[in-house]
Write a protein that holds these residues in place. Structure first.
Motif, PDB file in Angstrom:
ATOM      1  N   GLN A 177       6.480   4.470  -6.563  1.00 10.73           N
ATOM      2  CA  GLN A 177       5.867   4.614  -8.013  1.00 10.73           C
ATOM      3  C   GLN A 177       4.643   4.067  -7.818  1.00 10.73           C
ATOM      4  OE1 GLN A 177       8.561   2.330 -10.174  1.00 10.73           O
ATOM      5  NE2 GLN A 177      10.056   3.912 -10.469  1.00 10.73           N
ATOM      6  N   VAL A 178       3.588   4.572  -8.308  1.00  8.35           N
ATOM      7  CA  VAL A 178       2.266   4.283  -7.829  1.00  8.35           C
ATOM      8  C   VAL A 178       1.400   3.657  -9.153  1.00  8.35           C
ATOM      9  CG1 VAL A 178      -0.202   4.656  -7.106  1.00  8.35           C
ATOM     10  CG2 VAL A 178       1.650   5.969  -6.103  1.00  8.35           C
ATOM     11  N   GLU A 179       1.112   2.367  -9.134  1.00  6.99           N
ATOM     12  CA  GLU A 179       0.482   1.802 -10.333  1.00  6.99           C
ATOM     13  C   GLU A 179      -1.082   1.858 -10.273  1.00  6.99           C
ATOM     14  OE1 GLU A 179       0.189  -2.508 -12.558  1.00  6.99           O
ATOM     15  OE2 GLU A 179       1.957  -2.051 -11.114  1.00  6.99           O
ATOM     16  N   MET A 180      -1.661   2.475 -11.327  1.00 11.76           N
ATOM     17  CA  MET A 180      -3.181   2.841 -11.403  1.00 11.76           C
ATOM     18  C   MET A 180      -3.956   1.792 -11.952  1.00 11.76           C
ATOM     19  SD  MET A 180      -3.070   5.082  -8.889  1.00 11.76           S
ATOM     20  CE  MET A 180      -4.679   6.095  -8.960  1.00 11.76           C
ATOM     21  N   THR A 181      -5.091   1.496 -11.940  1.00 12.32           N
ATOM     22  CA  THR A 181      -6.028   0.840 -12.751  1.00 12.32           C
ATOM     23  C   THR A 181      -6.597   1.642 -13.818  1.00 12.32           C
ATOM     24  OG1 THR A 181      -8.078   1.157 -11.492  1.00 12.32           O
ATOM     25  CG2 THR A 181      -6.743  -0.844 -10.970  1.00 12.32           C
ATOM     26  N   GLY A 213      -8.429   4.491 -12.500  1.00 17.49           N
ATOM     27  CA  GLY A 213      -7.775   5.436 -11.305  1.00 17.49           C
ATOM     28  C   GLY A 213      -7.811   4.763 -10.010  1.00 17.49           C
ATOM     29  N   THR A 214      -7.973   3.750  -9.728  1.00 11.84           N
ATOM     30  CA  THR A 214      -7.837   3.038  -8.533  1.00 11.84           C
ATOM     31  C   THR A 214      -6.388   2.607  -8.451  1.00 11.84           C
ATOM     32  OG1 THR A 214     -10.197   2.389  -8.513  1.00 11.84           O
ATOM     33  CG2 THR A 214      -8.670   1.311  -7.092  1.00 11.84           C
ATOM     34  N   PRO A 215      -5.709   2.816  -7.399  1.00 10.39           N
ATOM     35  CA  PRO A 215      -4.470   2.478  -6.945  1.00 10.39           C
ATOM     36  C   PRO A 215      -4.371   0.849  -6.719  1.00 10.39           C
ATOM     37  CG  PRO A 215      -5.476   3.228  -4.786  1.00 10.39           C
ATOM     38  CD  PRO A 215      -6.328   3.702  -6.131  1.00 10.39           C
ATOM     39  N   GLN A 216      -3.679   0.554  -7.577  1.00  8.76           N
ATOM     40  CA  GLN A 216      -3.485  -1.161  -7.906  1.00  8.76           C
ATOM     41  C   GLN A 216      -2.255  -1.552  -7.044  1.00  8.76           C
ATOM     42  OE1 GLN A 216      -3.292  -2.404 -11.845  1.00  8.76           O
ATOM     43  NE2 GLN A 216      -3.565  -4.739 -11.279  1.00  8.76           N
ATOM     44  N   ARG A 262      13.585  -2.274  -7.753  1.00 14.46           N
ATOM     45  CA  ARG A 262      12.463  -2.064  -7.326  1.00 14.46           C
ATOM     46  C   ARG A 262      11.462  -3.210  -6.338  1.00 14.46           C
ATOM     47  NH1 ARG A 262       7.528  -0.981 -11.534  1.00 14.46           N
ATOM     48  NH2 ARG A 262       7.353  -3.458 -11.424  1.00 14.46           N
ATOM     49  N   ILE A 263      10.960  -2.930  -5.407  1.00 10.83           N
ATOM     50  CA  ILE A 263      10.510  -3.886  -4.272  1.00 10.83           C
ATOM     51  C   ILE A 263       9.180  -3.345  -4.370  1.00 10.83           C
ATOM     52  CG2 ILE A 263      10.653  -4.298  -1.702  1.00 10.83           C
ATOM     53  CD1 ILE A 263      13.467  -3.450  -1.838  1.00 10.83           C
ATOM     54  N   THR A 264       8.415  -4.629  -4.404  1.00 12.20           N
ATOM     55  CA  THR A 264       6.693  -4.271  -3.987  1.00 12.20           C
ATOM     56  C   THR A 264       6.307  -5.300  -3.221  1.00 12.20           C
ATOM     57  OG1 THR A 264       6.855  -3.912  -6.631  1.00 12.20           O
ATOM     58  CG2 THR A 264       4.650  -4.423  -5.548  1.00 12.20           C
ATOM     59  N   VAL A 265       5.489  -4.742  -2.382  1.00 11.12           N
ATOM     60  CA  VAL A 265       5.033  -5.562  -1.285  1.00 11.12           C
ATOM     61  C   VAL A 265       3.308  -5.467  -1.250  1.00 11.12           C
ATOM     62  CG1 VAL A 265       4.757  -6.000   1.353  1.00 11.12           C
ATOM     63  CG2 VAL A 265       6.760  -5.106   0.266  1.00 11.12           C
ATOM     64  N   ALA A 266       2.877  -6.707  -1.220  1.00 10.23           N
ATOM     65  CA  ALA A 266       1.269  -6.711  -1.498  1.00 10.23           C
ATOM     66  C   ALA A 266       0.624  -7.841  -0.576  1.00 10.23           C
ATOM     67  CB  ALA A 266       0.831  -6.947  -3.007  1.00 10.23           C
ATOM     68  N   ALA A 267      -0.532  -7.403   0.104  1.00 12.63           N
ATOM     69  CA  ALA A 267      -0.919  -8.627   0.959  1.00 12.63           C
ATOM     70  C   ALA A 267      -2.467  -9.216   0.270  1.00 12.63           C
ATOM     71  CB  ALA A 267      -1.371  -8.028   2.372  1.00 12.63           C
ATOM     72  N   TYR A 268      -2.649 -10.081   0.727  1.00 16.60           N
ATOM     73  CA  TYR A 268      -3.949 -11.126   0.151  1.00 16.60           C
ATOM     74  C   TYR A 268      -4.509 -11.768   1.386  1.00 16.60           C
ATOM     75  CZ  TYR A 268      -0.940 -10.749  -3.897  1.00 16.60           C
ATOM     76  OH  TYR A 268      -0.133 -10.054  -4.873  1.00 16.60           O
ATOM     77  N   ALA A 269      -5.640 -11.961   0.911  1.00 18.63           N
ATOM     78  CA  ALA A 269      -6.781 -12.712   1.799  1.00 18.63           C
ATOM     79  C   ALA A 269      -6.148 -14.121   2.078  1.00 18.63           C
ATOM     80  CB  ALA A 269      -8.281 -12.577   1.625  1.00 18.63           C
ATOM     81  N   ALA A 270      -6.462 -14.835   3.104  1.00 13.06           N
ATOM     82  CA  ALA A 270      -5.808 -16.148   3.328  1.00 13.06           C
ATOM     83  C   ALA A 270      -6.766 -16.957   4.166  1.00 13.06           C
ATOM     84  CB  ALA A 270      -4.473 -16.269   3.635  1.00 13.06           C
ATOM     85  N   PRO A 271      -6.846 -18.285   4.255  1.00 12.93           N
ATOM     86  CA  PRO A 271      -7.426 -18.957   5.428  1.00 12.93           C
ATOM     87  C   PRO A 271      -6.894 -19.121   6.878  1.00 12.93           C
ATOM     88  CG  PRO A 271      -6.400 -20.415   3.856  1.00 12.93           C
ATOM     89  CD  PRO A 271      -6.272 -19.013   3.411  1.00 12.93           C
ATOM     90  N   LYS A 272      -7.649 -19.380   7.807  1.00 17.10           N
ATOM     91  CA  LYS A 272      -7.051 -19.131   8.972  1.00 17.10           C
ATOM     92  C   LYS A 272      -5.683 -20.276   9.273  1.00 17.10           C
ATOM     93  CE  LYS A 272     -10.986 -18.391  11.475  1.00 17.10           C
ATOM     94  NZ  LYS A 272     -12.357 -18.740  12.489  1.00 17.10           N
ATOM     95  N   VAL A 310     -10.075 -16.391  -0.717  1.00 15.35           N
ATOM     96  CA  VAL A 310      -8.869 -16.630  -0.564  1.00 15.35           C
ATOM     97  C   VAL A 310      -8.051 -16.138  -1.830  1.00 15.35           C
ATOM     98  CG1 VAL A 310      -7.297 -18.642  -0.753  1.00 15.35           C
ATOM     99  CG2 VAL A 310      -9.284 -18.526   1.039  1.00 15.35           C
ATOM    100  N   ARG A 311      -7.032 -15.515  -1.526  1.00  9.82           N
ATOM    101  CA  ARG A 311      -6.011 -14.974  -2.538  1.00  9.82           C
ATOM    102  C   ARG A 311      -6.464 -13.481  -2.946  1.00  9.82           C
ATOM    103  NH1 ARG A 311      -3.159 -19.294  -6.353  1.00  9.82           N
ATOM    104  NH2 ARG A 311      -2.951 -21.056  -4.942  1.00  9.82           N
ATOM    105  N   GLU A 312      -7.687 -13.060  -2.946  1.00  2.00           N
ATOM    106  CA  GLU A 312      -8.266 -11.735  -2.800  1.00  2.00           C
ATOM    107  C   GLU A 312      -6.983 -10.562  -2.499  1.00  2.00           C
ATOM    108  OE1 GLU A 312     -11.129  -8.936  -4.370  1.00  2.00           O
ATOM    109  OE2 GLU A 312     -10.812 -11.001  -4.808  1.00  2.00           O
ATOM    110  N   PRO A 313      -6.618  -9.821  -3.449  1.00  2.00           N
ATOM    111  CA  PRO A 313      -5.620  -8.689  -2.741  1.00  2.00           C
ATOM    112  C   PRO A 313      -6.419  -7.992  -1.833  1.00  2.00           C
ATOM    113  CG  PRO A 313      -5.694  -8.988  -5.213  1.00  2.00           C
ATOM    114  CD  PRO A 313      -6.845  -9.727  -4.812  1.00  2.00           C
ATOM    115  N   LEU A 314      -5.768  -7.726  -0.684  1.00  2.00           N
ATOM    116  CA  LEU A 314      -6.178  -6.783   0.201  1.00  2.00           C
ATOM    117  C   LEU A 314      -6.067  -5.204  -0.558  1.00  2.00           C
ATOM    118  CD1 LEU A 314      -4.909  -7.954   3.417  1.00  2.00           C
ATOM    119  CD2 LEU A 314      -6.989  -8.559   2.391  1.00  2.00           C
ATOM    120  N   PRO A 315      -7.114  -4.574  -0.277  1.00  2.00           N
ATOM    121  CA  PRO A 315      -7.099  -3.081  -0.691  1.00  2.00           C
ATOM    122  C   PRO A 315      -5.984  -2.179  -0.682  1.00  2.00           C
ATOM    123  CG  PRO A 315      -8.916  -3.118   0.765  1.00  2.00           C
ATOM    124  CD  PRO A 315      -8.287  -4.445   0.773  1.00  2.00           C
TER     125      PRO A 315
END
Length: 276
Positions: free
Chosen positions: A84-88, A91-94, A104-114, A208-213
């Protein structure tokens, strides 16, 4: 799988008991091979994931056809799972969700410090936000440490987070009442997927915490574009058909047009407005 199961990191975070109605059961009975696409118990292979792309790039090539590559996140897809694709609005995939028979399972990655520790902070903020929305929240300890269990009006949720090298990954398992309890089929599937997840952080500096595209595979992107265009065409045809249909009066007959200008005591309607 890419490697051996990772040992429990219970001692990394204390198990804060947010709400008394939830307890922690140390018996972990999920199936270690439930959703494994391949078994990579090779000498020198990294331990159980989630993995950094640089550590498993060579091994990943052997199972590329059995994985869903979303750019920043590469996932195994459980048998019978649906995307299931959620779009903004533009039209950008979110987000991409994996719909299973249990939830339902959702996996997302985010920028983080070292340095590690971002998930601990995120989990605390998330718990406060959920409580403010009226959810009942508890902290439990899972294979990677801290997990949040939230009971909301619409669904039960389990949040699992893991800190990696300059990234943090968060999984959300959502289902009906009881589906997100420890040891349930949904949570077993979620943990098995997370153990096989690969994060492609990239080298770009990000807050930091920015969602990876999220980047959709070409085939999936083309399917979504075709479906969107078909929906637009259908809407346009419906609007055109409504515009072309004659305005019908009582009995299904076209309305009768007046014979001439309606007149009042001071002349026609047009004359009264000063337009005639």
């Amino acid at each position: 799988m890419f490697g051996k199961r990772k040992g429990s990191s219970d001692d990394r975070y204390p198990a804060d008991d947010y709400d008394d109605e939830y307890g922690y059961d140390e018996d972990d009975d999920y199936d270690d091979n439930a959703y494994a696409a391949a078994d990579y118990r090779e000498a020198g292979a990294p331990r159980s994931g989630p993995y950094d792309f640089a550590d498993v790039a060579d091994l990943l090539e052997q199972v590329a056809e059995q994985r869903l590559d979303l750019g920043s996140v590469i996932l195994p897809v459980p048998q019978g799972g649906q995307l299931q694709v959620e779009m903004t609005p533009d039209g950008t995939p979110q987000a991409v969700h994996l719909a299973t028979e249990h939830g339902r399972i959702t996996v997302a990655a985010y920028a983080a410090p070292k340095s590690a520790g971002q998930w601990r902070t995120v989990a605390a903020d998330l718990a406060d936000s959920l409580r403010n929305d009226g959810a009942r929240v508890a902290v439990e300890t899972g294979p990677w440490g801290r997990e949040l269990l939230a009971v909301t009006e619409g669904a039960d949720l389990r949040f699992i987070g893991v800190d990696g090298p300059r990234w943090m990954v968060r999984l959300v398992a959502a289902g009906p009442s009881g589906a997100s309890n420890d040891g349930s089929p949904l949570v077993a599937a979620a943990r098995a997927i997370l153990r096989e997840t690969v994060i492609r952080r990239g080298d770009d500096p990000l807050p930091v915490r920015e969602p990876l595209p999220v980047v959709l595979p070409q085939e999936l992107s083309e399917q979504l574009a075709a479906a969107h265009q078909a929906q637009v065409d259908a809407q346009q045809q419906q609007v055109a058909a409504q515009a072309a249909a004659p305005q019908m009066g009582p009995g299904g007959l076209p309305p009768r047009m007046p014979d001439g200008p309606r007149r009042g005591v001071d002349g026609s309607a047009m004359q009264q407005l000063g337009l005639n």
